[in-house]
Each structure stands twice: as structure tokens, then as C-alpha cells.
Design an enzyme around this catalytic site. Structure first.
Site, PDB file in Angstrom:
ATOM      1  N   ASN A  92       1.902  99.685 -21.806  1.00 33.18           N
ATOM      2  CA  ASN A  92       1.318 100.970 -21.915  1.00 33.18           C
ATOM      3  C   ASN A  92       0.841 100.905 -23.707  1.00 33.18           C
ATOM      4  O   ASN A  92       1.617 101.572 -24.366  1.00 33.18           O
ATOM      5  CB  ASN A  92       2.182 102.339 -21.929  1.00 33.18           C
ATOM      6  CG  ASN A  92       1.174 103.947 -21.633  1.00 33.18           C
ATOM      7  OD1 ASN A  92       0.132 103.237 -21.566  1.00 33.18           O
ATOM      8  ND2 ASN A  92       2.488 104.752 -21.359  1.00 33.18           N
ATOM      9  N   TRP A  93      -0.066 100.531 -23.665  1.00 29.98           N
ATOM     10  CA  TRP A  93      -0.651 100.614 -25.229  1.00 29.98           C
ATOM     11  C   TRP A  93      -1.034 101.545 -25.738  1.00 29.98           C
ATOM     12  O   TRP A  93      -1.294 102.492 -27.325  1.00 29.98           O
ATOM     13  CB  TRP A  93      -1.643  99.597 -25.879  1.00 29.98           C
ATOM     14  CG  TRP A  93      -1.428  98.207 -24.754  1.00 29.98           C
ATOM     15  CD1 TRP A  93      -0.600  97.247 -24.898  1.00 29.98           C
ATOM     16  CD2 TRP A  93      -2.133  97.439 -25.066  1.00 29.98           C
ATOM     17  NE1 TRP A  93      -0.457  96.207 -24.890  1.00 29.98           N
ATOM     18  CE2 TRP A  93      -1.586  95.536 -24.667  1.00 29.98           C
ATOM     19  CE3 TRP A  93      -3.099  96.771 -25.635  1.00 29.98           C
ATOM     20  CZ2 TRP A  93      -1.979  94.646 -25.759  1.00 29.98           C
ATOM     21  CZ3 TRP A  93      -4.338  95.711 -26.155  1.00 29.98           C
ATOM     22  CH2 TRP A  93      -3.055  94.474 -25.757  1.00 29.98           C
ATOM     23  N   LYS A  94      -1.283 102.550 -25.193  1.00 30.36           N
ATOM     24  CA  LYS A  94      -1.256 104.850 -25.400  1.00 30.36           C
ATOM     25  C   LYS A  94      -2.951 103.987 -26.660  1.00 30.36           C
ATOM     26  O   LYS A  94      -3.544 103.207 -25.852  1.00 30.36           O
ATOM     27  CB  LYS A  94      -0.339 104.737 -26.343  1.00 30.36           C
ATOM     28  CG  LYS A  94       0.847 105.342 -24.871  1.00 30.36           C
ATOM     29  CD  LYS A  94       2.128 106.013 -25.364  1.00 30.36           C
ATOM     30  CE  LYS A  94       3.265 105.556 -24.353  1.00 30.36           C
ATOM     31  NZ  LYS A  94       4.679 106.189 -25.042  1.00 30.36           N
ATOM     32  N   HIS A 134       1.791 110.110 -16.733  1.00 31.15           N
ATOM     33  CA  HIS A 134       3.111 109.987 -17.830  1.00 31.15           C
ATOM     34  C   HIS A 134       2.822 111.242 -18.770  1.00 31.15           C
ATOM     35  O   HIS A 134       2.479 112.709 -18.155  1.00 31.15           O
ATOM     36  CB  HIS A 134       2.097 109.483 -18.911  1.00 31.15           C
ATOM     37  CG  HIS A 134       3.067 108.749 -19.399  1.00 31.15           C
ATOM     38  ND1 HIS A 134       3.244 109.554 -20.771  1.00 31.15           N
ATOM     39  CD2 HIS A 134       3.421 107.544 -20.045  1.00 31.15           C
ATOM     40  CE1 HIS A 134       4.248 108.678 -21.665  1.00 31.15           C
ATOM     41  NE2 HIS A 134       4.447 107.370 -21.372  1.00 31.15           N
ATOM     42  N   GLU A 166       3.721 112.108 -21.172  1.00 29.90           N
ATOM     43  CA  GLU A 166       2.046 112.468 -22.469  1.00 29.90           C
ATOM     44  C   GLU A 166       1.157 113.125 -22.049  1.00 29.90           C
ATOM     45  O   GLU A 166       0.810 114.314 -22.605  1.00 29.90           O
ATOM     46  CB  GLU A 166       2.167 111.337 -23.694  1.00 29.90           C
ATOM     47  CG  GLU A 166       3.200 111.153 -24.208  1.00 29.90           C
ATOM     48  CD  GLU A 166       3.110 109.533 -24.746  1.00 29.90           C
ATOM     49  OE1 GLU A 166       2.253 108.748 -24.299  1.00 29.90           O
ATOM     50  OE2 GLU A 166       4.234 108.945 -25.052  1.00 29.90           O
ATOM     51  N   GLU A 193      10.928 107.706 -16.092  1.00 36.42           N
ATOM     52  CA  GLU A 193      10.947 107.849 -17.795  1.00 36.42           C
ATOM     53  C   GLU A 193      11.386 108.907 -18.260  1.00 36.42           C
ATOM     54  O   GLU A 193      10.582 109.638 -18.412  1.00 36.42           O
ATOM     55  CB  GLU A 193       9.509 107.265 -18.289  1.00 36.42           C
ATOM     56  CG  GLU A 193       8.899 106.491 -17.377  1.00 36.42           C
ATOM     57  CD  GLU A 193       7.598 105.969 -18.509  1.00 36.42           C
ATOM     58  OE1 GLU A 193       7.441 104.710 -18.906  1.00 36.42           O
ATOM     59  OE2 GLU A 193       6.470 106.888 -18.803  1.00 36.42           O
ATOM     60  N   GLY A 237       9.212 106.669 -26.854  1.00 37.43           N
ATOM     61  CA  GLY A 237       9.877 106.793 -28.531  1.00 37.43           C
ATOM     62  C   GLY A 237      10.036 107.329 -29.208  1.00 37.43           C
ATOM     63  O   GLY A 237       9.873 107.335 -31.022  1.00 37.43           O
ATOM     64  N   SER A 248      11.719 103.815 -24.412  1.00 31.75           N
ATOM     65  CA  SER A 248      12.423 102.975 -25.558  1.00 31.75           C
ATOM     66  C   SER A 248      12.969 101.824 -24.797  1.00 31.75           C
ATOM     67  O   SER A 248      14.225 101.357 -25.232  1.00 31.75           O
ATOM     68  CB  SER A 248      13.516 104.252 -26.410  1.00 31.75           C
ATOM     69  OG  SER A 248      12.718 104.979 -26.915  1.00 31.75           O
ATOM     70  N   GLY A 291       5.949 101.007 -23.972  1.00 33.87           N
ATOM     71  CA  GLY A 291       5.568 101.666 -24.906  1.00 33.87           C
ATOM     72  C   GLY A 291       5.427 100.867 -26.607  1.00 33.87           C
ATOM     73  O   GLY A 291       4.739  99.763 -26.064  1.00 33.87           O
TER      74      GLY A 291
HETATM   75  P1  PGA Z   1       8.190 103.836 -25.422  1.00 39.99           P
HETATM   76  O1  PGA Z   1       7.745 104.417 -24.637  1.00 39.99           O
HETATM   77  O2  PGA Z   1       8.027 102.263 -24.575  1.00 39.99           O
HETATM   78  O3  PGA Z   1       7.272 103.501 -26.884  1.00 39.99           O
HETATM   79  O4  PGA Z   1       9.494 105.281 -25.592  1.00 39.99           O
HETATM   80  C1  PGA Z   1       7.663 104.030 -22.797  1.00 39.99           C
HETATM   81  C2  PGA Z   1       6.248 105.007 -22.222  1.00 39.99           C
HETATM   82  O5  PGA Z   1       5.774 106.284 -22.883  1.00 39.99           O
HETATM   83  O6  PGA Z   1       5.858 104.268 -21.163  1.00 39.99           O
END
Ligand code: PGA
Length: 258
Positions: free
Chosen positions: A9-11, A101, A103, A173, A179, A219, A240
Site C-alpha cells: 500500500n503505497w499510500k 483502511h 486512515e 490491521e 506506521g 509495521s 505500508g
Molecule cells: P505500515 O502500514 O506497514 O506502514 O504500518 C500498513 C498499512 O497501513 O496498510
């Protein structure tokens, strides 16, 4: 046999040229990895790069990489300035989309209702859905994590027929792990994944529950991927930060392919 999946997931990261370079570098590195047929690797770049990166992949010989989207709207067309629909993704030949997600839930106020509608829209266009669920720190500390995840699944997914549910991939998640550098322990991940699979078995029967891919996200990195994926119910990861670095992402892919 259920699929194992590593999804990057490149966000909201990378310029177009950086995104292309990353994709090409990844593809190059992956040539040295023998991916078993039950392993899929996706990257989910920002919307504006989807078509270009699909084109780039088409030009690469024998690539095992696939492209997915990070989100979609619940309506197909109309006056929704700035939004992108599942119908549009389908017209780009995109086959998979991340929905719900944390976020999106946190910064864009996506409720279970919205997530449910988006999931339905994606399924209407034959997209595969990576459905995200997970508790925040407060909920974990109050020992409500099972309850929270059960409610998210119940509210957004459990109206689906078995036929529809077969297109769902679950990504557990925990929000406190995203993150933050704080990963769930392998035991915490396995415990929740087993719980989710039990819920799926109760709702859809053991065959469908056993065939559903359940990813861990939060993470996950080159150092902890092996331990996390060693658990029977952890079928890969939604990655991520570590998906933005070729070496790290490839190490994670190797961990699932091992
Ligand atoms: P992260 O994000 O690996 O940077 O913790 C995972 C995600 O949000 O899918």
C-alpha cells in the site's frame, strides 16, 4: 487452498517517475525469487499512476506483479468531485481494491455503512476487495479488540452471500501498529486471525472460512515478516512503509514464498 498475498500500500507517496522506478526495480529484484503459484504480489499506488503502472507492467516480460487501488467510491458515476469509482477502476482493468483502511476511517470519516457501500460497489464490478479491519490502542487496552473487529465484519460484510464473500480478502490491521513501528506480536496476530476465521466459519461455513485469505498489516517489515507469516492463519501482509523500499519489500515477499 487459499492464496497467500503480499500487497504493498503505497499510500500518498512518490512522484510518477519515482513510482515507475520503484516498480521496475521491484520487478528486477523479483526475477531472483521463485514465487509459488499460490502467492500473489500486488502494489497499490495512488490513483493517477494506476494506468501508467499497468502499462509499464504490460511491457515487462513475465512479471509476477499486479496493480491494485487504495480506495473507491460507492457510487458508479455522478457529481462527486475528486472521487474515483469502482466502475472507473474496472474500466482500467484494475482487479482489486483496498477498502476500509483505518486512515480512510479516521481522516475521511468512513463509517461501517460507507465501507459496506464501497465493498458492494467494488463487488458489483467484480473487483476483489481487501477489506481492512482492526482496533485502535484504546480499544485494545480496554480488551475490546475482538468485539471491535467482529462488529466491523458484521456491519460491513456479513450481509454478503457466500458467492460474493468469496471475493473478499480480510486484512487485520491493528491501528496502533500502522506506521508506528509497533508490530503486533506473532501471537497477537495469530490469535486475531484465528478469531476472524472462526467468525467466518460460523457465518459462511468452514470451507469458505478456510479459503479466505487473511492478511496482517501494521509495521510489518523485513525483520518481523517471517515470524508473522509462520502462523497458520496469517496468509500474508498488507505492507505500508516497507513496500516503498525495494529491498525490504522483496525480503517480505521472500518470507511468504519460503
Ligand atoms: P505500515 O502500514 O506497514 O506502514 O504500518 C500498513 C498499512 O497501513 O496498510
Amino acid at each position: 487452498m487459499r492464496k497467500k498475498i503480499i500487497a504493498g500500500n503505497w499510500k500518498m507517496n512518490k512522484t510518477l517517475s519515482d513510482a515507475q522506478s520503484l516498480l521496475i526495480a521491484l520487478n528486477e529484484e523479483l526475477k531472483t525469487v521463485v514465487l509459488p503459484p499460490d502467492v500473489d504480489v500486488y502494489i497499490c499506488p495512488p490513483f493517477p499512476y494506476l494506468e501508467k503502472l499497468q502499462q509499464t507492467l504490460r511491457l515487462l516480460d513475465n512479471t509476477t506483479l499486479k496493480v491494485g487501488a487504495q480506495n473507491c467510491h460507492y457510487e458508479d458515476w455522478g457529481a462527486f468531485t475528486g472521487e474515483v469509482s469502482a466502475a472507473m477502476l474496472k474500466s482500467l482493468d484494475i482487479q482489486r481494491v483496498i477498502i476500509g483502511h483505518s486512515e480512510r476511517r479516521q481522516y475521511f470519516n468512513e463509517t461501517d455503512e460507507v465501507v459496506k457501500a464501497k465493498t458492494q460497489a467494488a463487488l458489483n464490478h467484480q473487483l476483489q476487495v481487501i477489506f481492512c479491519c482492526g482496533e485502535n490502542l484504546e480499544q485494545r487496552e480496554a480488551n475490546k479488540h475482538f468485539q471491535v473487529v467482529a462488529a466491523q465484519l458484521q456491519n460491513a460484510l456479513f450481509h454478503l452471500s457466500s458467492e460474493q464473500f468469496a471475493h473478499i480478502i480480510i486484512a487485520y490491521e491493528p491501528v496502533w501498529a500502522i506506521g508506528t513501528g509497533k508490530t503486533a506480536t506473532p501471537e497477537q496476530a495469530q490469535e486475531m486471525h484465528t478469531y476472524i476465521r472462526q467468525l467466518l466459519a460460523e457465518k459462511y461455513g468452514t470451507i469458505l472460512a478456510d479459503e479466505t485469505t487473511i492478511l496482517y498489516g501494521g509495521s510489518c517489515n523485513a525483520a518481523n515478516a517471517h515470524e508473522l507469516f509462520a502462523n497458520a492463519d496469517v496468509d500474508g501482509g498488507l505492507i505500508g512503509g516497507a513496500s516503498l523500499k525495494t529491498t525490504d519489500f522483496v525480503a517480505i515477499i521472500k518470507a511468504i514464498a519460503a
